[in-house]
Enzyme design. Sequence first.
Site, mmCIF file in Angstrom:
data_model
loop_
_atom_site.group_PDB
_atom_site.id
_atom_site.type_symbol
_atom_site.label_atom_id
_atom_site.label_comp_id
_atom_site.label_asym_id
_atom_site.label_seq_id
_atom_site.Cartn_x
_atom_site.Cartn_y
_atom_site.Cartn_z
ATOM 1 N N SER A 143 55.679 -73.270 9.954
ATOM 2 C CA SER A 143 55.028 -72.813 8.743
ATOM 3 C C SER A 143 53.940 -73.793 8.314
ATOM 4 O O SER A 143 53.068 -74.120 9.110
ATOM 5 C CB SER A 143 56.098 -72.619 7.664
ATOM 6 O OG SER A 143 55.563 -71.919 6.581
ATOM 7 N N ASP A 181 57.069 -60.795 9.742
ATOM 8 C CA ASP A 181 57.110 -62.027 8.941
ATOM 9 C C ASP A 181 56.348 -61.796 7.641
ATOM 10 O O ASP A 181 55.132 -61.584 7.648
ATOM 11 C CB ASP A 181 56.491 -63.183 9.733
ATOM 12 C CG ASP A 181 56.586 -64.515 9.003
ATOM 13 O OD1 ASP A 181 56.890 -64.519 7.786
ATOM 14 O OD2 ASP A 181 56.358 -65.546 9.659
ATOM 15 N N HIS A 215 60.714 -65.405 8.708
ATOM 16 C CA HIS A 215 59.730 -66.479 8.825
ATOM 17 C C HIS A 215 60.269 -67.650 9.653
ATOM 18 O O HIS A 215 59.558 -68.621 9.870
ATOM 19 C CB HIS A 215 59.361 -66.945 7.400
ATOM 20 C CG HIS A 215 58.235 -67.908 7.345
ATOM 21 N ND1 HIS A 215 57.006 -67.673 7.950
ATOM 22 C CD2 HIS A 215 58.120 -69.119 6.751
ATOM 23 C CE1 HIS A 215 56.211 -68.700 7.717
ATOM 24 N NE2 HIS A 215 56.865 -69.591 6.995
#
Lengths: 354, 112, 267
Positions: free
Chosen positions: C95, C217, C245
């Site tokens: 991320s 996602d 995610h």
Amino acid sequence: MRFTDLLTVGGKLYHETHFAPLLRMQGEINGIALEIKQAGGDRLPVLISSAVKNGSTGEPLLIRTTVFDARDRRAYEEELLRSRKAAEEARKEAEADRARLQDALAVLQQSLLPATLPPVPGVETAAHYHTASPDRLGGDFYDVFPVDGKRFAFFLGDVCGKGPQAAAVTSLTRYTLRAAALHDPDPVSALTTLNKVLQERYTGGDPRYCTAVFGVLEPASATGQVAVRLAAGGHPPALRADGTADFLPTPGGLLVGVLPAPHFATATTTLGAGDTLLLYTDGLTEARTGEDRATLYGDEALRDFVAGHAGKPPQALVQALTGLLADFGDGLDDDTALLALGVPASGPTTKNPL
Amino acid sequence: MSPLRITTRDTATGPVLEITGEFDYTNATELRDLLGTLTLRPGRRLVLDLAGMTFCDSSGITALIAARNHVHAAQADIALAAVPANTLRILRIVGLDQIFPLYPDTDAATRS
Amino acid sequence: MDIDRRNNVTVIGNPQGPAVVLAHGFGCDQNMWRLTVPALVDDYRVVLFDYVGSGRSDLAAFSEDRYASLDGYARDVVEVCEALDLRDATFVGHSVSAMIGVLAAGMAPERIGALVMVAPSPRYIDDDGYRGGFSAEDIDELLASLESNYLGWSAAMAPMIMGNEERFELGEELTNSFCATDPDMARVFARTTFLSDSRDDLKSVRVPTLVLECTQDVIAPREVGAFVHRAIPGSTLVTLDATGHCPHLSAPEATNEAITGFLASLR
């Protein structure tokens, strides 16, 4: 439709960054506060708990999720949060107020003492102020300033009492003495003026006094000697250090401000090369050196200490005394002012006093 | 620490206050409060008997001066009796030994 | 400065193997890699750490100024690499950490020799001609969610919140402890993460790069994965059949396979 589709966008973000990873790692997660979008567009606060149900070989089969209506609880939590924020704000405000007060106190305290001592031709000066409490404005004072082309006045003293009322007297005293000396630098005359001002200002049930020693320095450029004339009211005697150290007695001088027509004691001396005159307030001599409240450092010990440093320039003497004050620790519970005036010793040491 | 105690008694010449214990900034106002309750007639003498006073700081000294002002306002007189050596030393430094009549004990102070 | 302590650095695996740094994203801490580590320890020297403000990092080292931009976190990464004297390490960032890795590789090219970007997004908020998936208001809503959940954890401890007792320590009795960070610091990390825009930095990447995206996602939609892939010259894009995610948690086998395959291609 997925479970996260029920959530607000912020809730989705929270779900993806916290809820889902935790559920994966822990197998269950409890009591997470989220909001569910309602058909009409309103939001329903909920508490969500989920558990992963695993198959016989440990592979995840499904997620069981319980959703509690948390409207009341959320309202309560929001109230808590608001209170906490309010308390936090109040604390910050109180801290800011305190900082402002400290700043104001510091400015006032600085107004009671000279920022630096002026250069006096042929004389080295040094001063130190010990504050018993940073929250408490001091009642001791000192100053050195020129009165005409060749003479300088100095004073040091101690206002009876503590706190802001004492500080107000200190301020009045300092500026009265400075003004009086410009009008007439005679030491007795300056103290008499101060006495009148204190008597006039503090009539009635709240009399205010101070101890003070006031003097005039007159350097003689031809000889390098400095003539000193001083007067004292209610103040411990100055110390004169040459090869040894002795008190310069000013007996019988009355506290300033007590009587309408007091007697002030006078003394004169001449400082030659290497001689130093030390003025101090009784914080120094009244420092406790024993368990007992009545066991005090005392005059004799101070004289011996100064004699032990005789011949040192004012800066070094004040530095040594500052160390002594630090050594008193808790025994020193009063403000203490020190002022040393000396004629540098002749020879190479003048250029390198330390 | 010995707490401050002030006891009052009357004599032929006027009231005698015996101050015992430590007289300092924490309790110096007690003397002033007590004086407020005393009626002193002109010409009388207030004697402060300090024989039992174990400690006196600058607030204590200030309270003595306030007592003197109070007494003089009533056209009466004040005297100190049996001043301990430590306090006498301070009184000398601040010059008050000259403005307070000092006596070795209360008897002497009430006789004159 | 003790970097090991500040970032709670853990080094495991094969000491002779090439270094692989696993960097967690916003939300949790190095525990997120628990299903990835076993696939790497035989062949690689694996470095794990917590960003300051997360996990068991030294909270005293937190600085709102430093961590108000991704550069601050990237400097932490470089300092961790320097403290361990890593060279040519592969940086695996999840991320927001994927972008932190891009910045760190720019700062210390000799330290970072390859990048694996797991569910990256260079910008979360929509812009002209760019769809990040969120609006600024959505981010405010996330901050509110963070807030209510820190409160939620401790609602039973209202007296403590009110300041009547000592601030409670995050202890083991709290089941949600892997994400247990200081709420004020989490807020800074959230704001820095979701308000960042690192699109321009992608072009400067000069190291072999693997971009991993998930089919479903919410935080990093597929068009963002495609954007990252297009922007980084020579990068490889792998789409994992995974939901959510965190593919390293939800689809660990496929994720590990993609990572180890990429690592093997570097040798």
